[in-house]
Write an enzyme that holds these catalytic residues in place. Structure first.
Site, PDB file in Angstrom:
ATOM      1  N   SER A 164      59.056  17.045  31.478  1.00  0.00           N
ATOM      2  CA  SER A 164      59.950  17.102  32.639  1.00  0.00           C
ATOM      3  C   SER A 164      59.277  17.898  33.743  1.00  0.00           C
ATOM      4  CB  SER A 164      61.253  17.804  32.255  1.00  0.00           C
ATOM      5  OG  SER A 164      62.026  18.072  33.406  1.00  0.00           O
ATOM      6  N   TYR A 175      66.470  24.775  27.948  1.00  0.00           N
ATOM      7  CA  TYR A 175      65.914  23.420  28.048  1.00  0.00           C
ATOM      8  C   TYR A 175      64.526  23.434  28.683  1.00  0.00           C
ATOM      9  CZ  TYR A 175      65.302  18.673  29.928  1.00  0.00           C
ATOM     10  OH  TYR A 175      64.808  17.438  30.276  1.00  0.00           O
TER      11      TYR A 175
END
Ligand code: NAD
Ligand code: MG
Length: 335
Positions: free
Chosen positions: A227, A240
């Site tokens: 990401s 996360y």
């Protein structure tokens, strides 16, 4: 090919922007000095800023892990648009989190490129998964659904074994499942929640790769979904974001470890993409309303826009690419 689509070269150039059309270019000289007819597929020139929905989006919330089928607007995973060209013919792929989002886009694209596909997902995601299985079967490819929770090491091992016996081998692993929940403060993250995120995002790929490695042949590939959070973490994604940094890191480490065996390892780093993860606790309602609005493109990406990256990383002609992270983030992402 449809007779109506056979048009001369001049007409073909003049018609760019009119949509998809298979055209026959006038016979040309090849290096051999022989005449040959050349067929090309013309792609419509599209403006990426207006191609997909822009914020503001409607408020919406689903219980984790959410269903793509219940999102408004529904994400585009390439169901209609993705066209294959045999790039993965005969390959056997295991896509973790293949029911929705980027995993579903990869599953559809892989099948259209000629691969047989196993998808894993959570049992509550059966409605999304059924649609993917049907789409893969429509391509005449083998489609195998193996639901189950990745937080369990025993399940991860069995998933790999079942995928190998169902497909008759394994060439492509896409570690794409992810757990993302927004928390304004580190104080709001329980140990149980932290562990859930770590187990899903870090332990599961570790268990899956370990189980699969003895079966992988030279030419096999492993792809992780990282990401932009790996490089530029948001304040509300403390747990996360660090798992995505770990994903980026394991890709680079494992690529070096496995290159001598002829196994490539790469990652994809999406920016804000319109998927179920975001509407089931991954983002606040406030963030969701303006989702993707902060990017240079001014809108979120759709899973379909990343499908070709997953294909490229799996294809044999990308044979020198390993240890790489490919971004797709509308202008703001890294690397
Ligand atoms: P998604 O919700 O469509 O896909 C994630 C999938 O993970 C789910 O469909 C689910 O099947 C699977 N999953 C989660 N927990 C699981 C568990 N315990 N057991 C089995 N399966 C489980 O959302 P997505 O955005 O397509 O997510 C795919 C990947 O992309 C994730 O790794 C996510 O972190 C990453 N990512 C997403 C974005 C974004 O903006 N959507 C941005 C960057 C990276
Ligand atoms: Mg899902």
């Amino acid at each position: 090919m449809n007779e109506e689509n056979k048009i001369g070269r001049r007409k073909a150039i003049g018609s760019i922007g009119l949509g998809l059309a298979a055209i026959t270019v006038a016979p040309a000289f090849a290096g051999t000095g022989k005449l040959f007819p050349k067929t090309v597929t013309q792609q419509r020139l599209e403006d990426p800023t207006t191609k997909y929905p822009r914020p503001p989006f409607k408020e919406q919330s689903q219980p984790w892990p959410g269903l793509a089928g219940k999102m408004e607007p529904r994400p585009d995973h390439g169901e209609i648009s993705y066209k294959g060209s045999g790039r993965l013919a005969g390959r056997k792929a295991l896509i973790i989190g293949g029911d929705s989002g980027m995993g579903r886009a990869a599953a559809i694209a892989y099948a259209r490129e000629g691969a047989d596909v196993v998808i894993n997902y959570l049992p509550s995601e059966e409605p999304d998964a059924r649609e993917v299985i049907d789409l893969i079967k429509k391509e005449g490819r083998k489609a195998i659904a193996i639901p189950g929770d990745l937080r369990d090491e025993t399940f991860c091992k069995k998933l790999v074994q079942d995928a190998i016996s169902g497909l008759g081998g394994l060439d492509i692993i896409v570690n794409n499942a992810g757990r993302q929940q927004t928390h304004a403060s580190i104080l709001d993250i329980s140990t149980e929640e932290f562990d859930w995120t770590m187990k899903t995002n870090i332990y599961a790929p570790f268990w899956i790769i370990k189980a699969a490695l003895p079966h992988l042949q030279p030419g096999a590939v492993i792809i992780g979904t990282a990401s932009e959070q790996a490089y530029d973490p948001s304040p509300d994604l403390y747990d996360y974001a660090q798992t995505k940094a770990a994903t980026m890191n394991y890709v680079k480490s494992l690529a070096k470890q496995l290159a001598p065996k002829g196994i490539r390892v790469n990652g994809v780093a999406p920016g804000p993409i319109w998927t179920a993860l975001q509407v089931s606790g991954g983002a606040t309602q406030e963030k969701l309303k303006n989702f993707g609005g902060q990017t240079a493109m001014g809108r979120p990406g759709q899973p379909a826009e990343l499908a070709s990256i997953y294909v490229q990383l799996a294809a044999s002609d990308a044979s020198y690419a390993t240890g790489q992270i490919y971004g797709s983030a509308g202008g703001n992402g890294q690397p």
